[in-house]
Scaffold this motif. Structure first.
Motif, PDB file in Angstrom:
ATOM      1  N   ALA A  25       0.816  -1.221   0.000  1.00  0.00           N
ATOM      2  CA  ALA A  25       0.000   0.000   0.000  1.00  0.00           C
ATOM      3  C   ALA A  25       0.845   1.264   0.000  1.00  0.00           C
ATOM      4  O   ALA A  25       0.562   2.216  -0.739  1.00  0.00           O
ATOM      5  CB  ALA A  25      -0.948  -0.010   1.195  1.00  0.00           C
ATOM      6  N   ASN A  26       1.895   1.315   0.806  1.00  0.00           N
ATOM      7  CA  ASN A  26       2.687   2.535   0.920  1.00  0.00           C
ATOM      8  C   ASN A  26       3.366   2.895  -0.392  1.00  0.00           C
ATOM      9  O   ASN A  26       3.286   4.038  -0.861  1.00  0.00           O
ATOM     10  CB  ASN A  26       3.728   2.372   2.023  1.00  0.00           C
ATOM     11  N   LEU A  27       4.028   1.913  -1.010  1.00  0.00           N
ATOM     12  CA  LEU A  27       4.703   2.196  -2.277  1.00  0.00           C
ATOM     13  C   LEU A  27       3.701   2.534  -3.369  1.00  0.00           C
ATOM     14  O   LEU A  27       3.933   3.446  -4.173  1.00  0.00           O
ATOM     15  CB  LEU A  27       5.567   1.006  -2.702  1.00  0.00           C
ATOM     16  N   SER A  28       2.565   1.843  -3.393  1.00  0.00           N
ATOM     17  CA  SER A  28       1.545   2.138  -4.410  1.00  0.00           C
ATOM     18  C   SER A  28       1.066   3.580  -4.300  1.00  0.00           C
ATOM     19  O   SER A  28       0.923   4.283  -5.305  1.00  0.00           O
ATOM     20  CB  SER A  28       0.360   1.176  -4.260  1.00  0.00           C
ATOM     21  N   ALA A  29       0.809   4.022  -3.073  1.00  0.00           N
ATOM     22  CA  ALA A  29       0.365   5.405  -2.865  1.00  0.00           C
ATOM     23  C   ALA A  29       1.443   6.395  -3.292  1.00  0.00           C
ATOM     24  O   ALA A  29       1.160   7.404  -3.953  1.00  0.00           O
ATOM     25  CB  ALA A  29      -0.005   5.616  -1.402  1.00  0.00           C
ATOM     26  N   ASN A  30       2.692   6.108  -2.942  1.00  0.00           N
ATOM     27  CA  ASN A  30       3.775   7.028  -3.294  1.00  0.00           C
ATOM     28  C   ASN A  30       4.038   7.071  -4.790  1.00  0.00           C
ATOM     29  O   ASN A  30       4.388   8.119  -5.342  1.00  0.00           O
ATOM     30  CB  ASN A  30       5.049   6.640  -2.541  1.00  0.00           C
ATOM     31  N   VAL A  31       3.876   5.948  -5.479  1.00  0.00           N
ATOM     32  CA  VAL A  31       4.018   5.931  -6.940  1.00  0.00           C
ATOM     33  C   VAL A  31       2.959   6.827  -7.574  1.00  0.00           C
ATOM     34  O   VAL A  31       3.249   7.616  -8.487  1.00  0.00           O
ATOM     35  CB  VAL A  31       3.929   4.485  -7.470  1.00  0.00           C
ATOM     36  N   LEU A  32       1.724   6.729  -7.102  1.00  0.00           N
ATOM     37  CA  LEU A  32       0.654   7.565  -7.651  1.00  0.00           C
ATOM     38  C   LEU A  32       0.908   9.038  -7.360  1.00  0.00           C
ATOM     39  O   LEU A  32       0.748   9.896  -8.238  1.00  0.00           O
ATOM     40  CB  LEU A  32      -0.692   7.128  -7.083  1.00  0.00           C
ATOM     41  N   LEU A  33       1.323   9.347  -6.147  1.00  0.00           N
ATOM     42  CA  LEU A  33       1.604  10.739  -5.802  1.00  0.00           C
ATOM     43  C   LEU A  33       2.750  11.301  -6.639  1.00  0.00           C
ATOM     44  O   LEU A  33       2.749  12.478  -7.007  1.00  0.00           O
ATOM     45  CB  LEU A  33       1.936  10.849  -4.312  1.00  0.00           C
ATOM     46  N   ALA A  34       3.719  10.445  -6.964  1.00  0.00           N
ATOM     47  CA  ALA A  34       4.888  10.892  -7.727  1.00  0.00           C
ATOM     48  C   ALA A  34       4.525  11.391  -9.112  1.00  0.00           C
ATOM     49  O   ALA A  34       5.217  12.250  -9.670  1.00  0.00           O
ATOM     50  CB  ALA A  34       5.922   9.773  -7.819  1.00  0.00           C
ATOM     51  N   VAL A  35       3.444  10.865  -9.701  1.00  0.00           N
ATOM     52  CA  VAL A  35       3.049  11.299 -11.044  1.00  0.00           C
ATOM     53  C   VAL A  35       1.890  12.294 -11.012  1.00  0.00           C
ATOM     54  O   VAL A  35       1.386  12.692 -12.066  1.00  0.00           O
ATOM     55  CB  VAL A  35       2.688  10.101 -11.942  1.00  0.00           C
ATOM     56  N   GLY A  36       1.451  12.668  -9.821  1.00  0.00           N
ATOM     57  CA  GLY A  36       0.405  13.683  -9.715  1.00  0.00           C
ATOM     58  C   GLY A  36      -0.988  13.151  -9.507  1.00  0.00           C
ATOM     59  O   GLY A  36      -1.958  13.918  -9.520  1.00  0.00           O
ATOM     60  N   ALA A  37      -1.131  11.837  -9.311  1.00  0.00           N
ATOM     61  CA  ALA A  37      -2.450  11.262  -9.032  1.00  0.00           C
ATOM     62  C   ALA A  37      -2.737  11.313  -7.533  1.00  0.00           C
ATOM     63  O   ALA A  37      -1.825  11.487  -6.725  1.00  0.00           O
ATOM     64  CB  ALA A  37      -2.513   9.819  -9.529  1.00  0.00           C
ATOM     65  N   GLY A  38      -4.004  11.144  -7.173  1.00  0.00           N
ATOM     66  CA  GLY A  38      -4.408  11.157  -5.781  1.00  0.00           C
ATOM     67  C   GLY A  38      -4.925   9.797  -5.357  1.00  0.00           C
ATOM     68  O   GLY A  38      -5.966   9.363  -5.858  1.00  0.00           O
ATOM     69  N   PRO A  39      -4.243   9.094  -4.456  1.00  0.00           N
ATOM     70  CA  PRO A  39      -4.659   7.754  -4.081  1.00  0.00           C
ATOM     71  C   PRO A  39      -5.557   7.699  -2.847  1.00  0.00           C
ATOM     72  O   PRO A  39      -5.460   8.543  -1.949  1.00  0.00           O
ATOM     73  CB  PRO A  39      -3.330   7.062  -3.777  1.00  0.00           C
ATOM     74  N   ALA A  40      -6.422   6.713  -2.817  1.00  0.00           N
ATOM     75  CA  ALA A  40      -7.124   6.283  -1.609  1.00  0.00           C
ATOM     76  C   ALA A  40      -7.098   4.762  -1.633  1.00  0.00           C
ATOM     77  O   ALA A  40      -7.385   4.157  -2.668  1.00  0.00           O
ATOM     78  CB  ALA A  40      -8.558   6.797  -1.568  1.00  0.00           C
ATOM     79  N   ILE A  41      -6.736   4.175  -0.506  1.00  0.00           N
ATOM     80  CA  ILE A  41      -6.528   2.726  -0.468  1.00  0.00           C
ATOM     81  C   ILE A  41      -7.274   2.122   0.710  1.00  0.00           C
ATOM     82  O   ILE A  41      -7.214   2.644   1.817  1.00  0.00           O
ATOM     83  CB  ILE A  41      -5.029   2.389  -0.361  1.00  0.00           C
TER      84      ILE A  41
END
Length: 263
Positions: free
Chosen positions: A34-50
């Motif tokens: 979960a942590n890496l997935s959220a950070n990958v999305l944030l890195a490209v400008g997306a907003g995650p909710a998990i």
């Protein structure tokens, strides 16, 4: 077969579109990734909710820009909760990605639950070769979450399954292959240490979902996600160990600029 890379205009255009949209991406994944997935999305400008909290899986899946379901979320979520997210996305016309982690590793009840998700028409499916062959009913020979097959061995299977389910299927390996059954693209590059970073494959499912948000061509959107991932990993290649590589990979992903000069 066409090979895509970071320097192809379609890849740059896809990343530019994603950054402009800033998609809200909802995911069910395992607590390890979960942590890496959220950070990958944030890195490209997306907003995650998990995660599934009360009615999140119903409410969020139906109004997100994209959804991803990593099968290992069943460590924490019930099959009903996972299916509810898939049903919500499909019903609202939201693109969603299925990552069948560890399918074919010998857990029959688990495998059955994942195969039922195919009924809800994923926009894309991604995984390693053993997982995808097993998902299709073959002998994938997985060892836990690790593949024993090469990506090229899965290629005929995923082409057939993409046609069967009218979806895009991506298999990861030293060379990634992405197909809709009619056309197949390949993506080279990356870094072998991605296989030594917990959740790196899972996070590629999240990134693929982000690229599918608002997509006019799911095949090229998923391939662009793979090309961006490979480029960031390659740029992080100077890291000495796997820990520093993981950090540098996120740094490089966040620094990718679709308007930079082509190499």
């Amino acid at each position: 077969m066409k090979t895509l890379s970071w320097n192809d205009p379609i890849v740059r255009d896809e990343l530019r579109r994603l950054k402009r949209l800033k998609p809200f991406c909802y995911g069910l994944t395992n607590y390890i990734a979960a942590n890496l997935s959220a950070n990958v999305l944030l890195a490209v400008g997306a907003g995650p909710a998990i995660g599934a909290a009360l009615d999140w899986q119903r409410a969020f899946s139906s109004h997100a820009h994209a959804v991803w379901i990593n099968a290992a979320c069943l460590m924490s979520n019930s099959p009903a909760e996972v299916a509810e997210a898939a049903i919500g996305a499909r019903g609202a016309g939201v693109p969603w990605v299925l990552d069948p982690v560890a399918v074919g590793a010998g857990a029959v009840e688990y495998d059955t639950a994942i195969r039922h998700l195919l009924d809800h028409k994923p926009t894309a499916i991604r995984g390693n070769a053993s997982e995808l062959v097993a998902l299709a009913g073959g002998e994938g020979g997985a060892q836990g979450v690790e593949t024993t097959l090469g990506a090229e061995q899965a290629l005929p299977v995923i082409q057939q399954e993409a046609l069967k389910y009218q979806t895009v299927i991506a298999v990861s390996g030293p060379i990634d292959y992405i197909t809709d059954g009619h056309n197949t693209l390949s993506v080279e590059g990356g870094d072998a240490r991605l296989t030594q970073v917990t959740g790196a494959g899972c996070s590629l499912g999240a990134l693929s979902a982000a690229f599918l948000a608002g997509s006019a061509n799911p095949l090229y959107s998923v391939a662009a996600a793979h090309a961006v991932y490979a480029e960031a990993a390659q740029r992080a290649g100077g890291a000495k160990g796997t820990g520093s590589f993981a950090v540098q990979f996120l740094d490089q992903l966040s620094l990718l600029d679709p308007d930079e000069p082509s190499a």
